[in-house]
Design an enzyme around this catalytic site. Structure first.
Site, PDB file in Angstrom:
ATOM      1  N   GLN A 151      70.622  12.304  95.948  1.00 46.42           N
ATOM      2  CA  GLN A 151      70.639  11.443  94.996  1.00 46.42           C
ATOM      3  C   GLN A 151      71.582  10.405  94.902  1.00 46.42           C
ATOM      4  OE1 GLN A 151      67.568  11.951  93.034  1.00 46.42           O
ATOM      5  NE2 GLN A 151      67.057  12.967  94.679  1.00 46.42           N
ATOM      6  N   ARG A 161      70.470  10.555  87.350  1.00 48.41           N
ATOM      7  CA  ARG A 161      70.711   9.414  88.152  1.00 48.41           C
ATOM      8  C   ARG A 161      69.382   9.221  89.225  1.00 48.41           C
ATOM      9  NH1 ARG A 161      75.586  10.073  89.658  1.00 48.41           N
ATOM     10  NH2 ARG A 161      75.860   8.147  90.857  1.00 48.41           N
ATOM     11  N   GLY A 169      64.152  11.638  83.815  1.00 47.17           N
ATOM     12  CA  GLY A 169      64.271  11.948  84.958  1.00 47.17           C
ATOM     13  C   GLY A 169      64.789  10.932  85.989  1.00 47.17           C
ATOM     14  N   HIS A 170      64.885  11.245  87.141  1.00 50.27           N
ATOM     15  CA  HIS A 170      65.441  10.110  88.183  1.00 50.27           C
ATOM     16  C   HIS A 170      64.611   8.694  88.160  1.00 50.27           C
ATOM     17  CE1 HIS A 170      63.975  12.550  91.688  1.00 50.27           C
ATOM     18  NE2 HIS A 170      63.131  12.443  91.073  1.00 50.27           N
ATOM     19  N   GLY A 171      65.089   7.895  88.271  1.00 57.53           N
ATOM     20  CA  GLY A 171      64.484   6.347  88.174  1.00 57.53           C
ATOM     21  C   GLY A 171      63.610   6.058  87.346  1.00 57.53           C
TER      22      GLY A 171
END
Lengths: 329, 329, 329
Positions: free
Chosen positions: A196, A216, A237-239
């Site tokens: 990540q 991240r 969550g990521h993104g």
């Protein structure tokens, strides 16, 4: 103990007041608990009777409230006026002062003017801290992160590397920003971690509640838009991209890569699955499970989430059917 | 390794025992894993066969258990008797000792007798700590807070200013108490923060699980009543009042200003919306969404929550309807 | 800034590539954001058009992708190959180096070779730390715990006494492992704490997301099996056994003593009640409330959870009934 005259208060909030300007206020309190040296306010009409019986020394009320009282200060928005008074005179919280000798600041970190850093804080290499930033004890800010002017970070917050936080943000205790997103790929009987390597960017005027987590991005950025307010124990969550001026109530979870528009309200314990698009001004009721895109301005509810009207109709129908013991005809 | 004779154990729990009082016990274990130097217990009748096959050196059993065995200690409440033995001899946990030179205690803080404070702890100005309090490393207690006698605070807990915690409380790792409530008012295209100037009061004998968050009131107090036990990752909103001896299981969320009576049980992942009243001894099943008041003693379930019987009837009806493919007649 | 030639990349991932091996790559990026010095990848066929328009200098694509491009590196699994490249050259994260003079390590703790410990960390008595372990600032590891080789522990993690963590684990910020399970027995008008004297054992290659909580067993062990990946804000109750290679998505909660098999996937915000058995390879959809055992390989959904097909049928029926206004005949 702070003390302020009613004259000063009226000058600040711009209201109409015919009572004694030199009377001194020493506290703020709800109508039912206020003492004669306290200021209170009336917002919700259902508490209107209290405004007649309260012992408060002064009361912020709506411009058009029927009746009269020498203690009333008439304003357009009593709640906002009250908040203004509290913020000005009654909300002093003990803050860190100066840079604690027990803080560890990397030599390459750049600190703005008037920065306060509590003990047991670690500021990593190349971190940039703006002016008037306050960082409480036990906070960890990893290398390459940046914190904008006047942001306040409460104890034991963890900020991973390369996180960017805007101006005037408030980050409450125990928040973790920039931890790895949840990304794995299965092969040969095991889950393999997908690195990540993206980051998190938080724009200006964002508030984040205690123990919330913001991951991240795998690549690119996770973004929290300007003015968005996030409650406690929320998972981002990521993104994920959250727009501007959204409200995310406690224990909400938003899965990876979902994009939320501006002025969206997501009530407590709702979950949004991944790769969705939620339109501007959408409203998501508490404990909903959103499994599909939500159009601009739509209100949804339920698990799985459906338009609010469908939910209400379904509930009414179910109640009717149960009464008829499931034999509707 | 602790060692204690069966005689001492029987004297402590007051049971009936005809076996060898001088036999030594060195461990506690479940029936299936116990060795001959271990004490075990039988509570759930479905494990009764294990009581015959276990290798345990002694077993706490119910007074009226059929059969006989020289290893049995007959008591009224085997689980409670077992807990008593464990608490007395087998639950030693390493605790902080004395006041760490790496702790920072403000000069104006007042410490009781026999207080233990671990390293990297910060105790703010005017904080009051009672007798025999244990505070693990990394804890932050902000100015003006008070901690009652014999309370234990595990690592990295954050306690904001002016929080009051009672006697014999247990606060687990990562808990955040007294963060700002989630209060905003929208004006001119932005959310404005409503200052949260109330506080949190936690009464005696409360236990709070890891990473739970309890917000301070906007005005007045957020209250957790005496003897209430809160599990991990629970969210308590601003101004919430929880009564005495309640159970709040993991990941429950309670929105602002809701009042919960005494002896209420709220199962895991349930959510209660704001400004509700939940009567004494109410029971709320897991994952319920409580959107309306709950009367005293009522059992509710579902999302939205309804009386337990209605929920069961609705489920039965739905199962029937699906079998008939939605064509009930 | 890292730089690596396409030749090195192809040698590493073993793909087919006919373009210039000496071209230099300095970044990794999604197709839509990639610059000519960046490597990207195509996995999801719905982004196939991007692979023609991207400015990326090189793209990992599937062996059988139709068409041709000098920038393509053909591999069996583009996502995994991309992850391999990122892990090798583009995922450097600043890590603690050496043992900070501001860390407190008990004299009886045993440290392996090449251990890194950040400031404000406390390592208790008799703790064992393996080789190449990295522990970030503010972490607390209580007495008698053990950490396996190459495990990374991010800031402010709390590990209670006697916890055992395997090799190559990753524990993110704010996680609390080994706190007391939620166990009480009511007597004489109060809840009495049942001492939690078991422990937690985490096997090799487990990753645990930020602010997750894992309770110690009352007796015996709470276990997280090898290769299992846990997301943020997950709650694992006392005595739970999770098998190998499971996925537990954010905000999942598992109540005490439940046993989960191998290769089980539990989607976000689901809850499992206590004393259940979940078979190998079961799949539990998001926001489910699992109140009964789930057989091997089964897919369940809903609150209460039911077989996936039943859930779909029920939803279809309800939609049909609402359209007919609850008068199906």
């Amino acid at each position: 103990m702070p003390q302020v005259s009613l004259g000063e208060i009226v000058d600040k909030v711009g209201g109409r007041f015919d009572g004694p300007r030199d009377r001194v206020i020493r506290a703020v309190a709800p109508l039912g608990e206020a003492t004669p040296d306290a200021l209170s306010f009336l917002e919700n009409p259902k508490y209107e009777s209290l405004v007649r019986t309260t012992r408060a020394g002064a009361i912020l009320v709506s411009s058009d409230l029927a009746g009269d009282d020498a203690r009333w200060i008439r304003v357009d928005n009593p709640r906002l006026a009250f908040a203004t008074v509290v913020a000005e005179w009654f909300s002093r919280r003990p803050m860190p002062i100066g840079i604690s000798p027990q803080a560890l600041v990397a030599p390459s970190a750049r600190l703005g003017r008037n920065v306060a850093i509590g003990p047991f804080v670690r500021i990593g290499e190349e971190v940039e801290i703006g002016d008037n930033v306050s960082i409480f004890q036990g906070v960890s800010i990893e290398a390459g992160s940046a914190i904008g002017d006047e942001t306040v970070i409460y104890p034991n917050v963890v900020i991973y590397d390369r996180t960017r936080i805007g101006k005037r943000c408030i980050i409450h205790g125990g928040v973790v920003i920039g931890g790895d997103g949840y990304g794995f790929t299965a092969r040969a009987g095991r889950h393999h971690k997908l690195p990540q390597v993206g980051s998190v960017r938080i724009e200006d005027d964002v508030e984040i509640g205690s123990n919330t987590t913001i991951d991240r991005a795998a690549l690119g950025e996770t973004v929290i838009g300007e003015g968005t307010k996030i409650d406690n124990l929320v998972q981002i969550g990521h993104g994920v991209k959250i727009g501007k001026h959204c409200l995310l109530v406690a224990q909400v979870g938003i899965a990876g890569s979902t994009e939320v528009g501006n002025w969206v309200a997501i009530a407590g314990q709702s979950g949004l699955s991944e790769h969705l698009k939620i339109g501007d001004r959408a409203q998501i009721a508490a404990k909903s499970a959103v499994l599909a895109d939500v159009p601009e301005g739509a209100k949804v509810m339920g698990s799985p989430a459906m338009p609010f009207r469908s939910f209400v109709r379904r509930e009414a129908m179910l109640r009717r059917l149960v009464q008829k013991k499931g034999q509707p005809c």
